[in-house]
Structures are given as structure tokens and as C-alpha cells.
Motif scaffolding. Structure first.
Motif, PDB file in Angstrom:
ATOM      1  N   PRO A  26      -1.414   3.067   5.889  1.00  0.00           N
ATOM      2  CA  PRO A  26      -2.669   3.422   5.216  1.00  0.00           C
ATOM      3  C   PRO A  26      -3.733   2.331   5.250  1.00  0.00           C
ATOM      4  CG  PRO A  26      -0.921   3.029   3.624  1.00  0.00           C
ATOM      5  CD  PRO A  26      -0.269   3.075   4.965  1.00  0.00           C
ATOM      6  N   THR A  27      -3.346   1.069   5.397  1.00  0.00           N
ATOM      7  CA  THR A  27      -4.364   0.025   5.487  1.00  0.00           C
ATOM      8  C   THR A  27      -5.245   0.253   6.707  1.00  0.00           C
ATOM      9  OG1 THR A  27      -2.902  -1.561   4.383  1.00  0.00           O
ATOM     10  CG2 THR A  27      -4.784  -2.458   5.588  1.00  0.00           C
ATOM     11  N   THR A  54       2.036   2.253  -6.067  1.00  0.00           N
ATOM     12  CA  THR A  54       0.699   2.621  -5.612  1.00  0.00           C
ATOM     13  C   THR A  54       0.369   4.054  -5.997  1.00  0.00           C
ATOM     14  OG1 THR A  54       0.734   1.051  -3.780  1.00  0.00           O
ATOM     15  CG2 THR A  54      -0.755   2.926  -3.587  1.00  0.00           C
ATOM     16  N   THR A  60       0.800  -1.225   0.000  1.00  0.00           N
ATOM     17  CA  THR A  60       0.000   0.000   0.000  1.00  0.00           C
ATOM     18  C   THR A  60       0.832   1.273   0.000  1.00  0.00           C
ATOM     19  OG1 THR A  60      -0.142  -0.141   2.418  1.00  0.00           O
ATOM     20  CG2 THR A  60      -1.958  -1.088   1.152  1.00  0.00           C
ATOM     21  N   ILE A  61       2.119   1.127   0.241  1.00  0.00           N
ATOM     22  CA  ILE A  61       3.023   2.280   0.193  1.00  0.00           C
ATOM     23  C   ILE A  61       4.148   1.952  -0.779  1.00  0.00           C
ATOM     24  CG2 ILE A  61       4.638   3.716   1.489  1.00  0.00           C
ATOM     25  CD1 ILE A  61       3.020   3.202   3.965  1.00  0.00           C
ATOM     26  N   TYR A 119      -5.700   5.325  -3.666  1.00  0.00           N
ATOM     27  CA  TYR A 119      -6.494   4.242  -3.106  1.00  0.00           C
ATOM     28  C   TYR A 119      -7.877   4.272  -3.745  1.00  0.00           C
ATOM     29  CZ  TYR A 119      -2.617   4.611   0.055  1.00  0.00           C
ATOM     30  OH  TYR A 119      -1.340   4.669   0.555  1.00  0.00           O
ATOM     31  N   LEU A 129      -7.836   2.733   4.490  1.00  0.00           N
ATOM     32  CA  LEU A 129      -8.656   1.701   3.860  1.00  0.00           C
ATOM     33  C   LEU A 129      -9.617   1.025   4.828  1.00  0.00           C
ATOM     34  CD1 LEU A 129      -5.919   0.070   1.582  1.00  0.00           C
ATOM     35  CD2 LEU A 129      -7.640   1.776   0.950  1.00  0.00           C
ATOM     36  N   PRO A 132      -5.276  -0.534  -2.607  1.00  0.00           N
ATOM     37  CA  PRO A 132      -4.386   0.399  -3.289  1.00  0.00           C
ATOM     38  C   PRO A 132      -4.521   0.302  -4.800  1.00  0.00           C
ATOM     39  CG  PRO A 132      -3.168  -1.553  -2.633  1.00  0.00           C
ATOM     40  CD  PRO A 132      -4.559  -1.727  -2.096  1.00  0.00           C
ATOM     41  N   ASN A 133      -4.264   1.385  -5.459  1.00  0.00           N
ATOM     42  CA  ASN A 133      -4.261   1.397  -6.927  1.00  0.00           C
ATOM     43  C   ASN A 133      -2.855   1.044  -7.407  1.00  0.00           C
ATOM     44  OD1 ASN A 133      -4.908   1.779  -9.610  1.00  0.00           O
ATOM     45  ND2 ASN A 133      -4.836   4.022  -9.504  1.00  0.00           N
ATOM     46  N   ASN A 134      -2.495  -0.227  -7.240  1.00  0.00           N
ATOM     47  CA  ASN A 134      -1.148  -0.682  -7.635  1.00  0.00           C
ATOM     48  C   ASN A 134      -1.189  -1.828  -8.627  1.00  0.00           C
ATOM     49  OD1 ASN A 134      -1.898  -2.883  -6.068  1.00  0.00           O
ATOM     50  ND2 ASN A 134      -0.531  -2.402  -4.367  1.00  0.00           N
TER      51      ASN A 134
END
Length: 256
Positions: free
Chosen positions: A122-123, A76, A71-72, A79, A127, A92-94
Motif C-alpha cells: 500500500p505504500t 492499521t 502499513t499492513i 490510510y 500512499l 497509515p492510521n496506526n
């Protein structure tokens, strides 16, 4: 039923998993949180996507799936929330969410800045609250606006002709059995009745229905519950004994 699944690469030795669950339960103590896995190798998006793709349809439609993988990092790009086959994914947008199905999501939302914060976790901080609120009845549209496209990754596909199928090992499970990207539907469309499957130092000319249909130490090949070709050695570590690893080539040749 407020149901959330949770997939991460956090392991079980640190505080990360319970901290994320605590955050969700602080928002709705009635949430039913199901762990899919926290044993994904760090940053292994491909394995995480395989596990999630293989399991999410088994849960009731409307389930919210929280994805805490890589997520980092530079991969990424923010989100997002995704609605796919009546399931909701928050992550995440990864690229991981692009590997869950062959078709694009029906709904794609980029979470707005008001729901984001600077965080090294961030999780938990971004999220988990969104996942908990969506599972409790909110819509993913409440947390952002439409996103026209998201980060996509391409999974390796088997190549098929009338003469052969060339596939690859995509996963080796804990027993040493090897899962490939050769799909049952493709094999059945092309199979003229006679075939040879070549993998490592072995070849077989018939399919089994399970592991125990060959003697211990003998090779097997069958289409498993995911409808992909699985190969290995009964009561042996197929990867080690066959000299195969992830991305190794598997051939199916048709004809005499």
C-alpha cells in the motif's frame, strides 16, 4: 518546490524504496524526494515517530511527508492525511501520526475508497500517488473526507515534582548515547540550583554543553539540540557501559 520526504522500515536491500519513488516520479518527474530514513527496525512505530518528530520541522512548511511504517496489519485502520504545523503527512492510521506533536492536527482526512485498492504494497499503490499529487498542488481534502478522530498512541512522559524528575531512556543512538524524555523546559522550571542526575551506575551534579567537555571514559549529561536530556560516556557506548537500555529510568533529584 514540490518536496516529499520519505520514511519507512523497508531497509536498502530490496526493491521497496525505489519502487515507491518511481511511483511518485511517474506522477511528477519534478518531485524532490528526500529520504529521512529507511533503517527503522521493522514495525517500530515508536522509533519512526521519534525520528519524524525530531526532523519534520526542519523542512520548509508545506512539505509532504510520506510515512511507510507498518502499513499492513491489525494496528492499521485505513490510510489518512494530516495537516500539522503547516506540514502534510500521508500514512497509515496506526497511531504513528499521533506521536508527532503534543497538539492534535489542524486537518485530518480519511482517504476515500475510490483512492484505495487491494494491495500487498500500500505504500507504493495507495500512499505514494496521493503524496505525489498533494506535493504537486492537490489538497488532501481531494482524496477523502474529514475524520473526527484517529488512532492514538500514548508516549511515555516524565514525571516531575518539586523534589525530582523521573524520566526514561527513549532512544539509544548508534554511538551508545542515551536520549531521555526529560525536557529542558521542565528541568529549568524546577531547578533550584542544586541537583543530582542518576543513571545506571553513575551520577553527576552538573550539566555539560556537549560530549567533549568531559574526559574520555567519563559520564556526561546535557540538553541536546532537541532540548531533551542526553546522557552517556564520552568515547564509549553508554548503554553497555552503564547497563542501560531503552525504557531504563533516569532520576534528577533537586536540592543538596
Amino acid at each position: 518546490m514540490a518536496l516529499v520526504t520519505f520514511l519507512s522500515d523497508f531497509g536498502d536491500k530490496d526493491y521497496y524504496v525505489p519502487a515507491v519513488k518511481a511511483k511518485m516520479l511517474s506522477i511528477n518527474p519534478q518531485l524532490n524526494i528526500i529520504d529521512i530514513s529507511h533503517s527503522i527496525a521493522p514495525y517500530d512505530i515508536e522509533h519512526a515517530a521519534f525520528v519524524l518528530r525530531s526532523t519534520f520541522r526542519e523542512f520548509p512548511k508545506g512539505t509532504v511527508h510520506l510515512v511507510g511504517i507498518n502499513t499492513i496489519g491489525t494496528m492499521t485502520q485505513g490510510y489518512i492525511g494530516v495537516k500539522l504545523e503547516e506540514h502534510i503527512f500521508v500514512g497509515p492510521n496506526n497511531g504513528i501520526l499521533s506521536l508527532l506533536a503534543d497538539q492534535d492536527p489542524g486537518i485530518l482526512v480519511k482517504f476515500a475508497d475510490i483512492h484505495l485498492k487491494d494491495s500487498t504494497f500500500p505504500t507504493r499503490d495507495i500512499l505514494a500517488p496521493i503524496a505525489a499529487k498533494v506535493a504537486s498542488g492537490a489538497a488532501i481534502h481531494d482524496f477523502g473526507g474529514p475524520l473526527t478522530g484517529f488512532r492514538k498512541l500514548m508516549s511515555r512522559q516524565a514525571k516531575a515534582t518539586r523534589e525530582h524528575i523521573i524520566g526514561h531512556v527513549i532512544r539509544i543512538d548508534r554511538y551508545g548515547n542515551l536520549l531521555t524524555n526529560i525536557r529542558k523546559e521542565v528541568f529549568e522550571k524546577l531547578n533550584p540550583g542544586k541537583f543530582t542526575i542518576q543513571f545506571g551506575r553513575e551520577s553527576v551534579d552538573r550539566l555539560q554543553n556537549g560530549y567533549d567537555q568531559v574526559e574520555a571514559g567519563d559520564p556526561f549529561a546535557f540538553f541536546n539540540s532537541l532540548d531533551v536530556l542526553e546522557i552517556g560516556i564520552n568515547h564509549g557506548h553508554g548503554g553497555n557501559l552503564l547497563g542501560l537500555k531503552q525504557d531504563s529510568v533516569v532520576y534528577i533529584n533537586f536540592g543538596p
